[in-house]
Write a protein that holds these residues in place. Structure first.
Motif, PDB file in Angstrom:
ATOM      1  N   GLN A   1      24.361  -3.318  33.134  1.00  0.00           N
ATOM      2  CA  GLN A   1      23.011  -3.630  32.649  1.00  0.00           C
ATOM      3  C   GLN A   1      22.221  -2.354  32.391  1.00  0.00           C
ATOM      4  OE1 GLN A   1      21.938  -6.066  36.040  1.00  0.00           O
ATOM      5  NE2 GLN A   1      21.563  -7.821  34.679  1.00  0.00           N
ATOM      6  N   ARG A   2      22.324  -1.408  33.326  1.00  0.00           N
ATOM      7  CA  ARG A   2      21.592  -0.146  33.176  1.00  0.00           C
ATOM      8  C   ARG A   2      22.066   0.597  31.927  1.00  0.00           C
ATOM      9  NH1 ARG A   2      18.327   2.670  36.264  1.00  0.00           N
ATOM     10  NH2 ARG A   2      18.779   1.473  38.121  1.00  0.00           N
ATOM     11  N   ALA A   3      23.375   0.635  31.711  1.00  0.00           N
ATOM     12  CA  ALA A   3      23.921   1.317  30.527  1.00  0.00           C
ATOM     13  C   ALA A   3      23.456   0.633  29.249  1.00  0.00           C
ATOM     14  CB  ALA A   3      25.445   1.349  30.601  1.00  0.00           C
ATOM     15  N   THR A   4      23.432  -0.684  29.246  1.00  0.00           N
ATOM     16  CA  THR A   4      22.971  -1.437  28.076  1.00  0.00           C
ATOM     17  C   THR A   4      21.513  -1.106  27.783  1.00  0.00           C
ATOM     18  OG1 THR A   4      24.506  -3.237  28.531  1.00  0.00           O
ATOM     19  CG2 THR A   4      22.622  -3.755  27.134  1.00  0.00           C
ATOM     20  N   LEU A   5      20.687  -1.075  28.814  1.00  0.00           N
ATOM     21  CA  LEU A   5      19.267  -0.783  28.623  1.00  0.00           C
ATOM     22  C   LEU A   5      19.049   0.662  28.180  1.00  0.00           C
ATOM     23  CD1 LEU A   5      17.843  -2.780  31.641  1.00  0.00           C
ATOM     24  CD2 LEU A   5      17.692  -3.394  29.220  1.00  0.00           C
ATOM     25  N   GLN A   6      19.855   1.579  28.683  1.00  0.00           N
ATOM     26  CA  GLN A   6      19.741   2.974  28.248  1.00  0.00           C
ATOM     27  C   GLN A   6      20.138   3.104  26.772  1.00  0.00           C
ATOM     28  OE1 GLN A   6      18.359   5.502  29.728  1.00  0.00           O
ATOM     29  NE2 GLN A   6      18.082   4.560  31.729  1.00  0.00           N
ATOM     30  N   ARG A   7      21.168   2.376  26.360  1.00  0.00           N
ATOM     31  CA  ARG A   7      21.562   2.384  24.944  1.00  0.00           C
ATOM     32  C   ARG A   7      20.472   1.734  24.084  1.00  0.00           C
ATOM     33  NH1 ARG A   7      26.551   1.058  27.114  1.00  0.00           N
ATOM     34  NH2 ARG A   7      26.385  -1.098  26.458  1.00  0.00           N
ATOM     35  N   ALA A   8      19.786   0.749  24.650  1.00  0.00           N
ATOM     36  CA  ALA A   8      18.698   0.085  23.923  1.00  0.00           C
ATOM     37  C   ALA A   8      17.577   1.074  23.607  1.00  0.00           C
ATOM     38  CB  ALA A   8      18.162  -1.096  24.718  1.00  0.00           C
ATOM     39  N   LYS A   9      17.390   2.077  24.460  1.00  0.00           N
ATOM     40  CA  LYS A   9      16.380   3.102  24.177  1.00  0.00           C
ATOM     41  C   LYS A   9      16.720   3.833  22.883  1.00  0.00           C
ATOM     42  CE  LYS A   9      14.998   4.513  28.831  1.00  0.00           C
ATOM     43  NZ  LYS A   9      14.906   5.710  29.687  1.00  0.00           N
ATOM     44  N   GLY A  10      17.989   4.206  22.745  1.00  0.00           N
ATOM     45  CA  GLY A  10      18.421   4.885  21.517  1.00  0.00           C
ATOM     46  C   GLY A  10      18.258   3.998  20.294  1.00  0.00           C
ATOM     47  N   LYS A  11      18.608   2.730  20.439  1.00  0.00           N
ATOM     48  CA  LYS A  11      18.474   1.782  19.332  1.00  0.00           C
ATOM     49  C   LYS A  11      17.003   1.566  18.976  1.00  0.00           C
ATOM     50  CE  LYS A  11      22.827   0.933  18.791  1.00  0.00           C
ATOM     51  NZ  LYS A  11      23.522   1.389  17.601  1.00  0.00           N
ATOM     52  N   LEU A  12      16.154   1.597  19.986  1.00  0.00           N
ATOM     53  CA  LEU A  12      14.716   1.432  19.748  1.00  0.00           C
ATOM     54  C   LEU A  12      14.171   2.635  18.976  1.00  0.00           C
ATOM     55  CD1 LEU A  12      12.395  -0.518  20.329  1.00  0.00           C
ATOM     56  CD2 LEU A  12      11.977   0.719  22.443  1.00  0.00           C
ATOM     57  N   ARG A  13      14.627   3.829  19.342  1.00  0.00           N
ATOM     58  CA  ARG A  13      14.218   5.030  18.605  1.00  0.00           C
ATOM     59  C   ARG A  13      14.652   4.924  17.144  1.00  0.00           C
ATOM     60  NH1 ARG A  13      16.336   7.520  23.354  1.00  0.00           N
ATOM     61  NH2 ARG A  13      14.621   8.046  24.730  1.00  0.00           N
ATOM     62  N   GLU A  14      15.898   4.476  16.939  1.00  0.00           N
ATOM     63  CA  GLU A  14      16.405   4.309  15.567  1.00  0.00           C
ATOM     64  C   GLU A  14      15.580   3.278  14.808  1.00  0.00           C
ATOM     65  OE1 GLU A  14      20.557   3.303  15.548  1.00  0.00           O
ATOM     66  OE2 GLU A  14      21.084   5.035  16.774  1.00  0.00           O
ATOM     67  N   ALA A  15      15.268   2.170  15.460  1.00  0.00           N
ATOM     68  CA  ALA A  15      14.520   1.093  14.807  1.00  0.00           C
ATOM     69  C   ALA A  15      13.145   1.560  14.323  1.00  0.00           C
ATOM     70  CB  ALA A  15      14.367  -0.095  15.765  1.00  0.00           C
ATOM     71  N   PHE A  16      12.553   2.495  15.052  1.00  0.00           N
ATOM     72  CA  PHE A  16      11.243   3.015  14.673  1.00  0.00           C
ATOM     73  C   PHE A  16      11.347   4.309  13.882  1.00  0.00           C
ATOM     74  CE2 PHE A  16       9.667   0.161  17.998  1.00  0.00           C
ATOM     75  CZ  PHE A  16       8.515  -0.334  17.418  1.00  0.00           C
ATOM     76  N   GLY A  17      12.580   4.710  13.531  1.00  0.00           N
ATOM     77  CA  GLY A  17      12.774   5.932  12.750  1.00  0.00           C
ATOM     78  C   GLY A  17      12.437   7.194  13.499  1.00  0.00           C
ATOM     79  N   ARG A  18      12.711   7.200  14.794  1.00  0.00           N
ATOM     80  CA  ARG A  18      12.350   8.340  15.644  1.00  0.00           C
ATOM     81  C   ARG A  18      13.562   9.105  16.147  1.00  0.00           C
ATOM     82  NH1 ARG A  18       6.742   8.362  18.076  1.00  0.00           N
ATOM     83  NH2 ARG A  18       5.703   6.865  16.750  1.00  0.00           N
ATOM     84  N   THR A  19      14.674   9.057  15.439  1.00  0.00           N
ATOM     85  CA  THR A  19      15.871   9.763  15.902  1.00  0.00           C
ATOM     86  C   THR A  19      15.649  11.265  15.760  1.00  0.00           C
ATOM     87  OG1 THR A  19      16.858   9.533  13.722  1.00  0.00           O
ATOM     88  CG2 THR A  19      17.463   7.905  15.392  1.00  0.00           C
ATOM     89  N   ALA A  20      16.174  11.973  16.731  1.00  0.00           N
ATOM     90  CA  ALA A  20      15.971  13.430  16.747  1.00  0.00           C
ATOM     91  C   ALA A  20      17.004  14.153  15.922  1.00  0.00           C
ATOM     92  CB  ALA A  20      16.035  13.943  18.174  1.00  0.00           C
TER      93      ALA A  20
END
Length: 109
Positions: free
Chosen positions: A90-109
């Motif tokens: 669950q923790r790994a899924t939620l951590q990956r969701a952070k990256g996906k959320l950044r992508e969804a908002f166009g905030r990838t570094a």
């Protein structure tokens, strides 16, 4: 001296009592954060979690900051408050969701 010690113990006990456990639930239900879809953090697909958080943040009238800030804050809040009760999966899924959320908002570094 003994009276001071018992006061500290009492206040410590009060913090860890029944009301302390419900604090995070009250924050997610009543704060000006987001109106979340039910059980969103129980999903196993990080992309689905991120998409739901984005939808909620963009449609919510209860948020104070930007949609991105609100969505990321709620995700971090859930991870931090769930603490030891999260499985590694669950923790790994939620951590990956952070990256996906950044992508969804166009905030990838």
């Amino acid at each position: 001296m003994a009276a001071a010690r018992s006061t500290r113990q009492t206040s410590k006990h009060r913090r860890h009592g029944r009301h302390a456990r419900r604090w995070s639930k009250q924050v997610s239900e009543r704060s000006d954060a987001l109106d979340l879809e039910p059980d969103i953090f129980k999903h196993t697909d990080p992309k689905e979690i991120a998409a739901s958080l984005k939808r909620s943040a963009e449609h919510s009238r209860r948020r104070k900051g930007t949609a991105y800030q609100s969505a990321m804050s709620m995700l971090n809040f859930y991870i931090n408050r769930a603490g030891r009760n999260l499985t590694k999966t669950q923790r790994a899924t939620l951590q990956r969701a952070k990256g996906k959320l950044r992508e969804a908002f166009g905030r990838t570094a």
